[in-house]
Design a protein around this motif. Structure first.
Motif, PDB file in Angstrom:
ATOM      1  N   LEU A  63       0.839  -1.200   0.000  1.00 57.42           N
ATOM      2  CA  LEU A  63       0.000   0.000   0.000  1.00 57.42           C
ATOM      3  C   LEU A  63       0.871   1.245   0.000  1.00 57.42           C
ATOM      4  O   LEU A  63       1.954   1.260   0.589  1.00 57.42           O
ATOM      5  N   ASP A  64       0.372   2.294  -0.648  1.00 59.15           N
ATOM      6  CA  ASP A  64       1.108   3.557  -0.622  1.00 59.15           C
ATOM      7  C   ASP A  64       0.776   4.316   0.662  1.00 59.15           C
ATOM      8  O   ASP A  64       0.049   3.819   1.528  1.00 59.15           O
ATOM      9  N   ALA A  65       1.275   5.534   0.774  1.00 61.99           N
ATOM     10  CA  ALA A  65       1.084   6.326   1.992  1.00 61.99           C
ATOM     11  C   ALA A  65      -0.386   6.630   2.272  1.00 61.99           C
ATOM     12  O   ALA A  65      -0.781   6.817   3.419  1.00 61.99           O
ATOM     13  N   ASP A  66      -1.214   6.654   1.234  1.00 61.58           N
ATOM     14  CA  ASP A  66      -2.648   6.933   1.397  1.00 61.58           C
ATOM     15  C   ASP A  66      -3.474   5.670   1.615  1.00 61.58           C
ATOM     16  O   ASP A  66      -4.691   5.741   1.750  1.00 61.58           O
ATOM     17  N   GLY A  67      -2.825   4.515   1.627  1.00 65.21           N
ATOM     18  CA  GLY A  67      -3.542   3.263   1.852  1.00 65.21           C
ATOM     19  C   GLY A  67      -4.079   2.602   0.597  1.00 65.21           C
ATOM     20  O   GLY A  67      -4.826   1.624   0.670  1.00 65.21           O
ATOM     21  N   TYR A  68      -3.698   3.115  -0.579  1.00 63.70           N
ATOM     22  CA  TYR A  68      -4.140   2.515  -1.836  1.00 63.70           C
ATOM     23  C   TYR A  68      -3.097   1.500  -2.320  1.00 63.70           C
ATOM     24  O   TYR A  68      -1.895   1.670  -2.068  1.00 63.70           O
ATOM     25  N   PRO A  69      -3.537   0.462  -3.032  1.00 65.66           N
ATOM     26  CA  PRO A  69      -2.557  -0.518  -3.552  1.00 65.66           C
ATOM     27  C   PRO A  69      -1.563   0.148  -4.496  1.00 65.66           C
ATOM     28  O   PRO A  69      -1.927   0.997  -5.306  1.00 65.66           O
ATOM     29  N   VAL A  70      -0.306  -0.231  -4.330  1.00 62.58           N
ATOM     30  CA  VAL A  70       0.756   0.296  -5.180  1.00 62.58           C
ATOM     31  C   VAL A  70       0.691  -0.434  -6.517  1.00 62.58           C
ATOM     32  O   VAL A  70       0.621  -1.660  -6.573  1.00 62.58           O
ATOM     33  N   ILE A  72       2.602  -1.077 -10.099  1.00 63.47           N
ATOM     34  CA  ILE A  72       3.923  -1.015 -10.705  1.00 63.47           C
ATOM     35  C   ILE A  72       3.744  -1.181 -12.208  1.00 63.47           C
ATOM     36  O   ILE A  72       3.080  -2.111 -12.664  1.00 63.47           O
ATOM     37  N   ARG A  73       4.333  -0.292 -12.950  1.00 62.36           N
ATOM     38  CA  ARG A  73       4.260  -0.385 -14.402  1.00 62.36           C
ATOM     39  C   ARG A  73       5.649  -0.696 -14.925  1.00 62.36           C
ATOM     40  O   ARG A  73       6.600   0.045 -14.675  1.00 62.36           O
TER      41      ARG A  73
END
Length: 109
Positions: A63-70, A72-73
């Motif tokens: 998860l990123d800092a906002d809690g959303y899934p990271v 990757i591209r």
């Protein structure tokens, strides 16, 4: 309450669908050998049932800092691929040219 997790397995050459194992953890009732029957019904390679909590690292979603899934591209580097293709084309053209030079002239008419 029981949790369901899926553990994806590497695909084999003859696999129509990606193989997987169903993992059931935090199960409190007796299961009495029904795992094999359940696996057959859902198309899993196996069903694992545990009373305790089992964490499958492959199922962790960063998860990123906002809690959303990271997300990757991955972008391919086609420059090296293009060079490899051009080299293979040049080799094939050279083989054709050499083969044509070895043919007697009468076969070309």
């Amino acid at each position: 309450m029981a949790r369901l997790q899926i553990l994806e397995l590497p695909e084999g050459a003859a696999d129509d669908r990606p193989p997987f194992v169903l993992v059931i953890d935090q199960w409190t009732n007796p299961f009495h050998g029904r795992a094999h029957q359940l696996a057959d019904q859902i198309g899993a390679r196996a069903v694992f049932v545990f009373e305790e909590t089992i964490d499958i690292p492959a199922n962790d979603v960063p998860l990123d800092a906002d809690g959303y899934p990271v997300k990757i591209r991955v972008e391919p580097d086609f420059d090296q691929f293009r060079e490899q293709v051009q080299d293979e084309i040049a080799k094939a053209q050279a083989k054709v040219t050499d083969a044509l030079r070895e043919l007697p002239l009468r076969n070309l008419l």
